[in-house]
Design a protein around this motif. Structure first.
Motif, PDB file in Angstrom:
ATOM      1  N   SER A 174       0.846  -1.191   0.000  1.00 14.84           N
ATOM      2  CA  SER A 174       0.000   0.000   0.000  1.00 14.84           C
ATOM      3  C   SER A 174       0.879   1.237   0.000  1.00 14.84           C
ATOM      4  CB  SER A 174      -0.918   0.006   1.228  1.00 14.84           C
ATOM      5  OG  SER A 174      -0.163  -0.057   2.422  1.00 14.84           O
ATOM      6  N   VAL A 175       0.379   2.287  -0.626  1.00 15.52           N
ATOM      7  CA  VAL A 175       1.097   3.572  -0.637  1.00 15.52           C
ATOM      8  C   VAL A 175       0.091   4.677  -0.379  1.00 15.52           C
ATOM      9  CG1 VAL A 175       2.947   2.829  -2.181  1.00 15.52           C
ATOM     10  CG2 VAL A 175       0.858   3.774  -3.147  1.00 15.52           C
ATOM     11  N   LEU A 176       0.576   5.789   0.174  1.00 14.63           N
ATOM     12  CA  LEU A 176      -0.245   6.971   0.442  1.00 14.63           C
ATOM     13  C   LEU A 176       0.562   8.181  -0.007  1.00 14.63           C
ATOM     14  CD1 LEU A 176      -2.998   7.676   1.826  1.00 14.63           C
ATOM     15  CD2 LEU A 176      -1.668   8.240   3.864  1.00 14.63           C
ATOM     16  N   GLU A 177       0.081   8.857  -1.041  1.00 12.46           N
ATOM     17  CA  GLU A 177       0.866   9.913  -1.675  1.00 12.46           C
ATOM     18  C   GLU A 177       0.034  11.176  -1.876  1.00 12.46           C
ATOM     19  OE1 GLU A 177       4.049   9.696  -2.397  1.00 12.46           O
ATOM     20  OE2 GLU A 177       4.406   7.563  -2.031  1.00 12.46           O
ATOM     21  N   ASN A 178       0.661  12.178  -2.485  1.00 11.87           N
ATOM     22  CA  ASN A 178      -0.009  13.435  -2.802  1.00 11.87           C
ATOM     23  C   ASN A 178      -1.216  13.184  -3.701  1.00 11.87           C
ATOM     24  OD1 ASN A 178      -0.386  16.005  -4.589  1.00 11.87           O
ATOM     25  ND2 ASN A 178       0.827  16.702  -2.857  1.00 11.87           N
ATOM     26  N   ILE A 179      -2.283  13.942  -3.498  1.00  9.18           N
ATOM     27  CA  ILE A 179      -3.541  13.735  -4.225  1.00  9.18           C
ATOM     28  C   ILE A 179      -3.363  13.880  -5.736  1.00  9.18           C
ATOM     29  CG2 ILE A 179      -4.229  16.159  -4.008  1.00  9.18           C
ATOM     30  CD1 ILE A 179      -6.546  13.089  -3.876  1.00  9.18           C
ATOM     31  N   LYS A 180      -2.347  14.614  -6.172  1.00 10.88           N
ATOM     32  CA  LYS A 180      -2.142  14.843  -7.604  1.00 10.88           C
ATOM     33  C   LYS A 180      -1.382  13.687  -8.277  1.00 10.88           C
ATOM     34  CE  LYS A 180      -4.012  18.930  -7.237  1.00 10.88           C
ATOM     35  NZ  LYS A 180      -5.399  19.143  -7.702  1.00 10.88           N
ATOM     36  N   THR A 181      -0.898  12.733  -7.512  1.00 12.41           N
ATOM     37  CA  THR A 181      -0.151  11.615  -8.092  1.00 12.41           C
ATOM     38  C   THR A 181      -1.088  10.737  -8.911  1.00 12.41           C
ATOM     39  OG1 THR A 181       1.215  11.614  -6.091  1.00 12.41           O
ATOM     40  CG2 THR A 181       1.475   9.758  -7.605  1.00 12.41           C
ATOM     41  N   GLY A 182      -0.695  10.427 -10.135  1.00  9.68           N
ATOM     42  CA  GLY A 182      -1.533   9.623 -11.016  1.00  9.68           C
ATOM     43  C   GLY A 182      -1.646   8.177 -10.561  1.00  9.68           C
ATOM     44  N   GLU A 183      -2.770   7.547 -10.892  1.00  9.09           N
ATOM     45  CA  GLU A 183      -3.005   6.159 -10.473  1.00  9.09           C
ATOM     46  C   GLU A 183      -1.981   5.202 -11.081  1.00  9.09           C
ATOM     47  OE1 GLU A 183      -7.575   5.366  -9.223  1.00  9.09           O
ATOM     48  OE2 GLU A 183      -7.225   5.499 -11.383  1.00  9.09           O
ATOM     49  N   ARG A 184      -1.572   5.455 -12.322  1.00  8.53           N
ATOM     50  CA  ARG A 184      -0.581   4.572 -12.951  1.00  8.53           C
ATOM     51  C   ARG A 184       0.762   4.683 -12.243  1.00  8.53           C
ATOM     52  NH1 ARG A 184      -3.306   5.876 -18.023  1.00  8.53           N
ATOM     53  NH2 ARG A 184      -1.917   7.641 -18.387  1.00  8.53           N
ATOM     54  N   ASP A 185       1.153   5.903 -11.889  1.00 13.46           N
ATOM     55  CA  ASP A 185       2.416   6.092 -11.164  1.00 13.46           C
ATOM     56  C   ASP A 185       2.372   5.383  -9.812  1.00 13.46           C
ATOM     57  OD1 ASP A 185       3.495   7.650 -13.189  1.00 13.46           O
ATOM     58  OD2 ASP A 185       2.706   9.514 -12.356  1.00 13.46           O
ATOM     59  N   LEU A 186       1.235   5.481  -9.136  1.00 11.08           N
ATOM     60  CA  LEU A 186       1.087   4.801  -7.850  1.00 11.08           C
ATOM     61  C   LEU A 186       1.138   3.291  -8.031  1.00 11.08           C
ATOM     62  CD1 LEU A 186      -1.737   6.865  -6.083  1.00 11.08           C
ATOM     63  CD2 LEU A 186       0.693   6.854  -5.555  1.00 11.08           C
ATOM     64  N   ALA A 187       0.478   2.798  -9.068  1.00  8.12           N
ATOM     65  CA  ALA A 187       0.436   1.348  -9.299  1.00  8.12           C
ATOM     66  C   ALA A 187       1.832   0.786  -9.537  1.00  8.12           C
ATOM     67  CB  ALA A 187      -0.471   1.028 -10.484  1.00  8.12           C
ATOM     68  N   LEU A 188       2.672   1.550 -10.225  1.00 10.38           N
ATOM     69  CA  LEU A 188       4.025   1.071 -10.510  1.00 10.38           C
ATOM     70  C   LEU A 188       4.922   1.090  -9.275  1.00 10.38           C
ATOM     71  CD1 LEU A 188       4.662   2.593 -14.053  1.00 10.38           C
ATOM     72  CD2 LEU A 188       4.128   0.216 -13.461  1.00 10.38           C
ATOM     73  N   LYS A 189       4.496   1.792  -8.229  1.00  5.51           N
ATOM     74  CA  LYS A 189       5.242   1.748  -6.968  1.00  5.51           C
ATOM     75  C   LYS A 189       5.135   0.382  -6.300  1.00  5.51           C
ATOM     76  CE  LYS A 189       4.996   6.687  -5.839  1.00  5.51           C
ATOM     77  NZ  LYS A 189       6.447   6.946  -5.663  1.00  5.51           N
ATOM     78  N   HIS A 190       4.188  -0.437  -6.750  1.00  2.00           N
ATOM     79  CA  HIS A 190       4.037  -1.790  -6.199  1.00  2.00           C
ATOM     80  C   HIS A 190       4.940  -2.814  -6.891  1.00  2.00           C
ATOM     81  CE1 HIS A 190       0.590  -0.190  -4.123  1.00  2.00           C
ATOM     82  NE2 HIS A 190      -0.143  -0.070  -5.196  1.00  2.00           N
ATOM     83  N   LYS A 191       5.751  -2.383  -7.866  1.00  2.31           N
ATOM     84  CA  LYS A 191       6.529  -3.306  -8.702  1.00  2.31           C
ATOM     85  C   LYS A 191       7.404  -4.260  -7.894  1.00  2.31           C
ATOM     86  CE  LYS A 191       8.820  -1.762 -12.187  1.00  2.31           C
ATOM     87  NZ  LYS A 191       9.634  -0.893 -13.076  1.00  2.31           N
ATOM     88  N   SER A 192       7.967  -3.776  -6.801  1.00  3.90           N
ATOM     89  CA  SER A 192       8.880  -4.631  -6.018  1.00  3.90           C
ATOM     90  C   SER A 192       8.160  -5.817  -5.389  1.00  3.90           C
ATOM     91  CB  SER A 192       9.572  -3.808  -4.927  1.00  3.90           C
ATOM     92  OG  SER A 192       8.631  -3.260  -4.020  1.00  3.90           O
ATOM     93  N   HIS A 193       6.832  -5.805  -5.402  1.00  3.57           N
ATOM     94  CA  HIS A 193       6.056  -6.893  -4.798  1.00  3.57           C
ATOM     95  C   HIS A 193       5.455  -7.819  -5.849  1.00  3.57           C
ATOM     96  CE1 HIS A 193       6.169  -5.158  -0.692  1.00  3.57           C
ATOM     97  NE2 HIS A 193       6.246  -4.022  -1.350  1.00  3.57           N
ATOM     98  N   TRP A 194       5.709  -7.535  -7.137  1.00  5.46           N
ATOM     99  CA  TRP A 194       5.247  -8.437  -8.182  1.00  5.46           C
ATOM    100  C   TRP A 194       6.046  -9.737  -8.141  1.00  5.46           C
ATOM    101  CZ3 TRP A 194       5.373  -4.666 -12.991  1.00  5.46           C
ATOM    102  CH2 TRP A 194       4.405  -3.673 -12.820  1.00  5.46           C
TER     103      TRP A 194
END
Length: 442
Positions: A174-194
């Protein structure tokens, strides 16, 4: 390994970790923090934050101190005040809760755990983002950003994203970021758990060439819903009335290639699948699962529907765990509360998954299948979560007590229910936080 054995083993590991010296060294904010024995040690602070802090802090502290001091443990808590808690929590890195969640994940996905659910050998994950409303302070506004509600009033919100196992009900990351961060950018932050043999399901906000390329490069399969006018290829596919088709896609003409590993001629082979809904609507899915023998077109409607599990997770997080009832107004407090709620959700899933065999026996002689009442299960965990994680408490007897409470409070699973979605229903009024027939459990 059976589900209950797995649950008890995970709880034992968590017990040892919470009061270990290593967790203090790794997750204190500064080297001098928690370096001396104090009346509120690191482990006690974590326990207190686990215990569903949704009321006024002095009430929660009084409840916590009384519960611990009346329980059958050797240590007692004294002089635990609101001021002491507020000062101490500033010394705790919010990532400690992500670390504890990772312990659950690491010890769940092990070869000996035969109870892990998969779909055609794949671990089915879903990603979704959601706005989290925060207290309105200048610090939070600067860090997380602001947006406007339906009344054009400024509110402070953060954007969350979760990588969620929809079959085993676990938040992998899970991540919690600035409201302006795009969903795709947030989704790619999960890459280390793939992981290999993962299939990740996404909604319509995610498809882009670069996004799919990242998955192909990592060897991870995906399933994404796309708009019918997403591209000329998709529009042509819809018009053809075909059930499925394999096509090659290339970057759009306006695509920026600076720093990319591909150029305008690099092709990605994808499969388009048509899904006809009962109301006559057509959905188009795009996937890397190209083999129609292993993955026939007829399976994709059921497969994509599994994505609903991550929507249900957010309902739990906001309406049952009440994550937006924050216990403070600083950035570190918000992060602690958010990641602590994710950890509690994973812990609840571990316990519920541990009752799978008992539920199967119960459902053998009933007309409908039943499941654990999620809302009540969180209520039953209040205070009992302390006994689960205090090292001296009798783990098996506490687990047995929870098991009986969970199994006595089940609800039927009513399949094929369909509530019509009313688009724009809440444009002119405040959205209800909980369903009208759902009472607060914590």
């Amino acid at each position: 390994m059976k589900t209950k054995e797995s649950a008890l083993k995970i709880l034992e590991i968590l017990r040892g970790e919470i009061y270990s010296d290593k967790i203090i060294v790794d997750y204190r904010m500064n080297k001098a923090d928690f370096s001396r024995t104090r009346k509120q040690p690191f482990g006690d602070m974590l326990l207190f934050m686990f215990n569903f802090l949704r009321k006024s802090l002095p009430i929660e502290i009084d409840n916590f101190v009384n519960f611990i001091n009346l329980s059958k443990v050797s240590f007692k808590i004294q002089n635990f005040t609101k001021s002491a808690f507020v000062q101490k929590r500033r010394k705790i890195n919010p990532d400690v809760f992500k670390h504890l969640s990772e312990i659950i994940i690491k010890n769940t996905y092990i070869p000996s755990n035969l109870s892990i659910k998969r779909f055609n050998g794949l671990r089915i994950l879903a990603v979704d983002g959601s706005k989290i409303t925060l207290p309105f302070t200048q610090e939070l506004k600067l860090f997380f950003g602001e947006s406007k509600n339906q009344y054009e009033t400024s509110i402070v919100q953060a954007m969350s994203s979760v990588l969620y196992d929809v079959l085993n009900h676990l938040a992998i990351d899970s991540v919690l970021e600035n409201i302006k961060t795009g969903e795709r950018d947030l989704a790619l932050k999960h890459k280390s758990h793939w992981k290999q043999n993962d299939l990740i399901i996404y909604d319509r906000g995610y498809p882009s060439y670069d996004f799919k390329y990242e998955h192909i490069k990592a060897g991870i399969d995906y399933l994404i819903r796309v708009k019918k006018n997403h591209s000329k290829l998709v529009s042509s596919f819809v018009g053809s009335k075909k059930r499925t088709q394999i096509v090659d896609i290339k970057p759009q003409e306006k695509h920026i290639f600076t720093g990319k590993e591909y150029d305008k001629n690099t092709k990605i082979r994808v499969r388009l699948v048509r899904v006809d809904l009962p109301n006559g609507e057509v959905e188009v899915l795009m996937t890397s699962l190209l083999d129609s023998q292993i993955y026939p077109a007829s399976m994709f409607k059921e497969l994509y529907f599994l994505r609903w599990g991550v929507e249900t997770f957010y309902d739990e997080l906001k309406n049952k765990l009440k994550v937006e009832f924050f216990t403070g107004y600083s950035k570190i407090t918000i992060q602690q509360d958010f990641f602590c709620a994710i950890f509690i959700s994973n812990l609840q899933s571990v316990i519920v998954n541990g009752l799978e065999e008992e539920m199967k026996v119960m459902n053998e002689n009933t007309k409908l299948d039943y499941k654990i009442n999620t809302n009540l299960s969180y209520g039953f965990l209040k205070n009992r979560i302390l006994e689960l994680l205090i090292k001296e408490a009798p783990l098996e007897s506490v687990f047995k007590e929870l098991e009986n409470l969970f199994l006595r409070n089940t609800i039927p699973i009513r399949k094929n229910r369909n509530n019509k979605r009313e688009v724009g229903k809440y444009n002119k009024r405040i959205r209800p936080r909980v369903l009208k027939n759902q009472k607060d459990a914590i």
